[in-house]
Motif scaffolding. Structure first.
Motif, PDB file in Angstrom:
ATOM      1  N   LYS A  76       0.826  -1.211   0.000  1.00  0.00           N
ATOM      2  CA  LYS A  76       0.000   0.000   0.000  1.00  0.00           C
ATOM      3  C   LYS A  76       0.858   1.257   0.000  1.00  0.00           C
ATOM      4  O   LYS A  76       0.607   2.206  -0.758  1.00  0.00           O
ATOM      5  CB  LYS A  76      -0.927   0.002   1.214  1.00  0.00           C
ATOM      6  CG  LYS A  76      -1.913   1.182   1.240  1.00  0.00           C
ATOM      7  CD  LYS A  76      -2.847   1.073   2.440  1.00  0.00           C
ATOM      8  CE  LYS A  76      -3.955   2.120   2.359  1.00  0.00           C
ATOM      9  NZ  LYS A  76      -3.452   3.508   2.297  1.00  0.00           N
ATOM     10  N   SER A  77       1.890   1.261   0.824  1.00  0.00           N
ATOM     11  CA  SER A  77       2.712   2.470   0.945  1.00  0.00           C
ATOM     12  C   SER A  77       3.462   2.770  -0.351  1.00  0.00           C
ATOM     13  O   SER A  77       3.662   3.933  -0.708  1.00  0.00           O
ATOM     14  CB  SER A  77       3.693   2.338   2.116  1.00  0.00           C
ATOM     15  OG  SER A  77       4.619   1.289   1.902  1.00  0.00           O
ATOM     16  N   ASP A  87       0.971   4.354  -2.651  1.00  0.00           N
ATOM     17  CA  ASP A  87       0.589   5.670  -2.131  1.00  0.00           C
ATOM     18  C   ASP A  87       1.699   6.702  -2.298  1.00  0.00           C
ATOM     19  O   ASP A  87       1.461   7.909  -2.139  1.00  0.00           O
ATOM     20  CB  ASP A  87       0.238   5.571  -0.628  1.00  0.00           C
ATOM     21  CG  ASP A  87      -1.101   4.897  -0.380  1.00  0.00           C
ATOM     22  OD1 ASP A  87      -1.867   4.711  -1.347  1.00  0.00           O
ATOM     23  OD2 ASP A  87      -1.383   4.544   0.789  1.00  0.00           O
ATOM     24  N   ASN A  88       2.907   6.238  -2.606  1.00  0.00           N
ATOM     25  CA  ASN A  88       4.058   7.146  -2.684  1.00  0.00           C
ATOM     26  C   ASN A  88       4.865   6.939  -3.970  1.00  0.00           C
ATOM     27  O   ASN A  88       6.094   7.033  -3.969  1.00  0.00           O
ATOM     28  CB  ASN A  88       4.973   6.925  -1.472  1.00  0.00           C
ATOM     29  CG  ASN A  88       4.325   7.328  -0.166  1.00  0.00           C
ATOM     30  OD1 ASN A  88       4.343   8.491   0.220  1.00  0.00           O
ATOM     31  ND2 ASN A  88       3.745   6.350   0.524  1.00  0.00           N
ATOM     32  N   LYS A 134      -0.534   0.718 -11.093  1.00  0.00           N
ATOM     33  CA  LYS A 134      -1.188  -0.100 -10.061  1.00  0.00           C
ATOM     34  C   LYS A 134      -2.161  -1.119 -10.648  1.00  0.00           C
ATOM     35  O   LYS A 134      -2.194  -2.267 -10.216  1.00  0.00           O
ATOM     36  CB  LYS A 134      -1.899   0.808  -9.054  1.00  0.00           C
ATOM     37  CG  LYS A 134      -2.564   0.041  -7.921  1.00  0.00           C
ATOM     38  CD  LYS A 134      -2.986   0.962  -6.791  1.00  0.00           C
ATOM     39  CE  LYS A 134      -4.140   1.865  -7.155  1.00  0.00           C
ATOM     40  NZ  LYS A 134      -4.638   2.618  -5.969  1.00  0.00           N
ATOM     41  N   TYR A 181      -4.227  -6.204  -0.365  1.00  0.00           N
ATOM     42  CA  TYR A 181      -4.238  -4.825  -0.847  1.00  0.00           C
ATOM     43  C   TYR A 181      -4.961  -4.720  -2.185  1.00  0.00           C
ATOM     44  O   TYR A 181      -5.803  -3.837  -2.388  1.00  0.00           O
ATOM     45  CB  TYR A 181      -2.811  -4.289  -0.981  1.00  0.00           C
ATOM     46  CG  TYR A 181      -2.780  -2.965  -1.704  1.00  0.00           C
ATOM     47  CD1 TYR A 181      -3.189  -1.789  -1.075  1.00  0.00           C
ATOM     48  CD2 TYR A 181      -2.409  -2.892  -3.046  1.00  0.00           C
ATOM     49  CE1 TYR A 181      -3.208  -0.578  -1.750  1.00  0.00           C
ATOM     50  CE2 TYR A 181      -2.427  -1.692  -3.729  1.00  0.00           C
ATOM     51  CZ  TYR A 181      -2.830  -0.533  -3.075  1.00  0.00           C
ATOM     52  OH  TYR A 181      -2.872   0.654  -3.759  1.00  0.00           O
TER      53      TYR A 181
END
Length: 325
Positions: free
Chosen positions: A278-279, A282-283, A299, A317
């Motif tokens: 996820k991180s 997200d980044n 993604k 996820y």
């Protein structure tokens, strides 16, 4: 005196019990420590800066984790280290991952690596055959008799080199000299006119090739689609290096693309892999800042076409993101 002696003795007992309690709790605290070693590649490649970026991203979402980044010989070494539990996250090429799962000894895997699990499909590597313009090399057939570097032994690059050269009707015996060197070392020998050509399996805009292209005149050698088809591996896809990717390269060059995969192993906790997956998504801006190759990480495609099973944490996820049913 008796009262003082009793008080002192009592204090000693209390302190002793406190110390014992600390000792008893220490193994529990240690057991809860999360270690994440990110296995990359040579420092002049793309895996390493992306690995550093991942370590920084992970550090924000897993503040109690001890995170390290290790430079390696890339794909084959990374996958073997994961199997041995000597790393938690690694970059590897899709064909190497497939070979590892099957246990292809020729590719560097003495037995099937059944502990490895996928986190995400990333960007593609491009086979980039870069010749010194002075060498007279114009085509892949012109490589015969030349001095070449094919990457570290049994690295993803070197395995790619074997496959592509074989499909083009060449073997290492056809060269006057074969060096098994990383990207940075290969470039230095090219600059010094000790090599004629370097084959690098890496993302577009690789720092090593950019460096070489501003130091000497280069030729980016085409890998025709019919050669790609002769490899006979679905991981190898016909692609092209866009015009002006490197100094002096004015037209698009046909070549091969091979997907990179972020890999872990089954022993890493589901919650940890979920947080790491996820991180990263997200980044992605931080990944792109580390290297422009990360612009190609998408993604919606990350869980598709993988040669090994997803880790349950990554699968969780993707299901939450609506990308898996």
């Amino acid at each position: 005196m008796a009262l003082k002696s009793f008080t002192a003795t009592r204090r000693s007992l209390v302190l002793g019990m406190g110390g014992a309690a600390c000792l008893l709790s220490a193994p529990l605290a240690y057991a809860q420590q999360v270690f994440i070693n990110v296995l990359t590649g040579g420092q002049s490649g793309i895996y390493y800066p992306l690995g550093v970026a991942l370590s920084q991203i992970y550090g924000k979402v897993l503040p109690n984790a001890k995170i390290s980044v290790q430079a390696t010989k890339a794909s084959a070494e990374n996958l073997n280290l994961l199997q041995q539990g000597r790393g938690e996250v690694a970059f590897a090429l899709a064909d190497s991952v497939s070979d590892a799962w099957k246990g292809d000894e020729e590719a560097g895997f003495k037995a099937p690596l059944k502990k490895i699990r996928a986190i995400a499909g990333l960007y593609s590597n491009y086979i980039q055959i870069i010749a010194n313009a002075e060498s007279g090399i114009k085509s892949i057939a012109d490589l015969k008799g030349k001095r070449i570097s094919v990457g570290a032994p049994k690295s993803g690059t070197e395995l790619n080199a074997r496959a592509i050269l074989k499909a083009a009707g060449l073997s290492y015996k056809d060269f006057s000299k074969v060096e098994y060197l990383g990207f940075g070392e290969s470039v230095e020998l090219m600059k010094n006119r000790q090599l004629d050509v370097t084959l690098q399996s890496v993302g577009l805009g690789a720092a090593s090739i950019r460096d070489l292209a501003v130091s000497i005149d280069i030729v980016v050698v085409a890998v025709p689609a019919d050669v790609v088809a002769k490899v006979g591996d679905p991981a190898y896809e016909a692609a092209s290096i866009p015009a002006n990717t490197y100094n002096g390269q004015k037209v698009a060059i046909p070549t091969v693309a091979i997907k990179n995969i972020l890999v872990t192993h089954e022993g890493v906790a589901t919650d940890t892999v979920y947080a790491m997956t996820k991180s990263m998504f997200d980044n992605l801006d931080a990944m792109v800042a580390a290297h422009t190759a990360a612009k190609a990480i998408v993604k919606k495609d990350a869980a598709m076409g993988l040669p090994i099973p997803l880790h349950p944490g990554a699968e969780k996820y993707y299901r939450e993101a609506g990308l898996l049913k």
